[in-house]
Design an enzyme around this catalytic site. Structure first.
Site, PDB file in Angstrom:
ATOM      1  CG  ASP A   1      -3.924  -0.669  -0.799  1.00  0.00           C
ATOM      2  OD1 ASP A   1      -3.437  -0.266   0.275  1.00  0.00           O
ATOM      3  OD2 ASP A   1      -4.074  -1.878  -1.070  1.00  0.00           O
TER       4      ASP A   1
ATOM      5  CG  ASN B   1      -0.747   5.955   1.081  1.00  0.00           C
ATOM      6  OD1 ASN B   1      -0.714   6.062  -0.145  1.00  0.00           O
ATOM      7  ND2 ASN B   1      -1.654   6.564   1.834  1.00  0.00           N
TER       8      ASN B   1
ATOM      9  CB  SER C   1     -11.426   0.349   5.861  1.00  0.00           C
ATOM     10  OG  SER C   1     -10.534  -0.417   6.643  1.00  0.00           O
TER      11      SER C   1
ATOM     12  CG  ASN D   1      -7.695   0.977   7.288  1.00  0.00           C
ATOM     13  OD1 ASN D   1      -8.172   1.729   6.431  1.00  0.00           O
ATOM     14  ND2 ASN D   1      -7.035  -0.114   6.945  1.00  0.00           N
TER      15      ASN D   1
HETATM   16  C1  IPE Z   1      -8.302  -0.510   1.897  1.00  0.00           C
HETATM   17  O1  IPE Z   1      -6.932  -0.683   1.985  1.00  0.00           O
HETATM   18  C2  IPE Z   1      -8.734   0.646   2.731  1.00  0.00           C
HETATM   19  C3  IPE Z   1      -8.316   1.957   2.277  1.00  0.00           C
HETATM   20  C4  IPE Z   1      -7.685   2.234   1.154  1.00  0.00           C
HETATM   21  C5  IPE Z   1      -8.673   3.034   3.158  1.00  0.00           C
HETATM   22  P1  IPE Z   1      -6.301  -1.713   3.023  1.00  0.00           P
HETATM   23  O2  IPE Z   1      -4.832  -1.630   2.830  1.00  0.00           O
HETATM   24  O3  IPE Z   1      -6.817  -1.471   4.383  1.00  0.00           O
HETATM   25  O4  IPE Z   1      -6.867  -3.105   2.504  1.00  0.00           O
HETATM   26  P2  IPE Z   1      -6.373  -4.590   2.733  1.00  0.00           P
HETATM   27  O5  IPE Z   1      -6.165  -4.778   4.200  1.00  0.00           O
HETATM   28  O6  IPE Z   1      -5.092  -4.726   1.993  1.00  0.00           O
HETATM   29  O7  IPE Z   1      -7.443  -5.454   2.165  1.00  0.00           O
HETATM   30  C1  IPE Z   2      -3.590   2.980   1.893  1.00  0.00           C
HETATM   31  O1  IPE Z   2      -2.270   2.610   2.006  1.00  0.00           O
HETATM   32  C2  IPE Z   2      -4.023   3.980   2.936  1.00  0.00           C
HETATM   33  C3  IPE Z   2      -4.846   3.412   4.018  1.00  0.00           C
HETATM   34  C4  IPE Z   2      -5.355   2.219   4.061  1.00  0.00           C
HETATM   35  C5  IPE Z   2      -5.123   4.287   5.136  1.00  0.00           C
HETATM   36  P1  IPE Z   2      -1.818   1.471   3.002  1.00  0.00           P
HETATM   37  O2  IPE Z   2      -1.462   2.081   4.300  1.00  0.00           O
HETATM   38  O3  IPE Z   2      -2.818   0.379   3.064  1.00  0.00           O
HETATM   39  O4  IPE Z   2      -0.490   0.967   2.288  1.00  0.00           O
HETATM   40  P2  IPE Z   2      -0.024  -0.542   2.126  1.00  0.00           P
HETATM   41  O5  IPE Z   2      -1.137  -1.287   1.483  1.00  0.00           O
HETATM   42  O6  IPE Z   2       0.300  -1.057   3.498  1.00  0.00           O
HETATM   43  O7  IPE Z   2       1.179  -0.458   1.243  1.00  0.00           O
HETATM   44 MG    MG Z   3      -3.085  -1.320   2.008  1.00  0.00          MG
END
Ligand code: IPE
Ligand code: IPE
Ligand code: MG
Length: 250
Positions: free
Chosen positions: A27, A29, A72, A75
């Site tokens: 998480d 990115n 997920s 997502n």
């Molecule tokens: C969890 O991260 C899913 C992945 C790392 C693929 P999210 O960024 O989607 O989770 P929430 O929305 O903050 O709970």
């Molecule tokens: C995790 O990083 C990757 C995925 C969930 C695909 P995020 O895209 O959730 O990054 P943040 O949480 O918005 O910083």
């Molecule tokens: Mg995230």
């Protein structure tokens, strides 16, 4: 004055126990990119390089299964352009990285609703699984379009369809019907679950399988996560006393 609430310092012991199955919620990115005034997708791209580095490190440390939460079932709520970028990443990732995976003897496995992914993503994933199927080293298990509640519902539906009697439904049966049921039996549940980016929640990841996992949260964003970060997480695991409901044994 010593802070009694401070987490105890831990050092990684290469001779110590290495968790056989490590699962990571990758998480942060987007926030990593935003902090650098870059578009969110720039974070996903660098995050992909972290996946390569951590895969290699985990394999060399002797980890047997590395499960990575890549996308997920929730997502899909993100803007279309971000989703479509994320769906292209596995194509680039596997096309470039499979030769190295083969060299490392790593086998690719996938959990999640793969048939709902765009065709080019499905093809890339299936190709990587096929090309690495004879490898006998670490299993690199991608959770792609994965959600734990959906997984449990599918398992219950399949169990009902099988015509099994209620009393035949045991923990072992449920474990086998989950998507991780294709992994070797003793490796289905992660021993250590890591989440990066400072969030301390499970976000619908491996809820059944995590019943007795050790949880490790770090503030680092995924693109900043390094081999040393992984060793630090394992060091924390090595310092814990796992009781599984029993009594202290050391
Ligand atoms: C969890 O991260 C899913 C992945 C790392 C693929 P999210 O960024 O989607 O989770 P929430 O929305 O903050 O709970
Ligand atoms: C995790 O990083 C990757 C995925 C969930 C695909 P995020 O895209 O959730 O990054 P943040 O949480 O918005 O910083
Ligand atoms: Mg995230």
């Amino acid at each position: 004055m010593a802070n009694i609430f401070k987490q105890k310092e831990t050092t990684f012991n290469p001779e110590g126990y290495i968790p056989k199955h490590i699962a990571i919620i990758m998480d942060g990115n987007g926030r990593w990119a935003q902090k650098k005034l870059l578009p969110r997708i720039a974070g996903h791209k660098v995050g992909m390089d972290t996946v390569k580095k951590i895969t290699k490190s985990a394999s060399q440390l002797g980890v047997k299964v590395l499960t990575l939460y890549a996308f997920s079932t929730e997502n899909w709520k993100r803007p279309n352009d971000e989703v479509s970028f994320l769906m292209k990443l596995p194509v680039e990732f596997f096309d470039k990285f499979v030769p190295e995976l083969i060299k490392e003897n790593v086998r690719v496995n996938v959990i999640g609703y793969i048939d709902q992914l765009p065709t080019h993503t499905q093809d890339a994933v299936k190709r990587a699984v096929e090309q690495t199927k004879d490898n006998t080293g670490m299993i690199l298990n991608f959770a792609l379009n994965y959600g734990s509640r959906a997984e449990m519902i599918t398992a219950v539906q399949e169990i009902v369809k099988s015509g099994m009697k209620p009393e035949e439904v045991t923990e072992e049966v449920v474990s086998n019907y989950l998507m991780t049921g294709s992994l070797p039996k003793e490796l289905q549940d992660p021993e250590l679950v890591i989440r990066t980016s400072g969030e301390e929640r499970l976000s619908n990841f491996l809820l059944w399988q995590m019943a007795y996992s050790e949880l490790y949260f770090t503030d680092e964003y995924w693109p900043d996560f390094t081999q040393d970060s992984l060793k630090q997480a394992i060091a924390s695991f090595q310092s814990r006393n796992r009781r599984f409901g029993g009594i202290i044994n050391k």
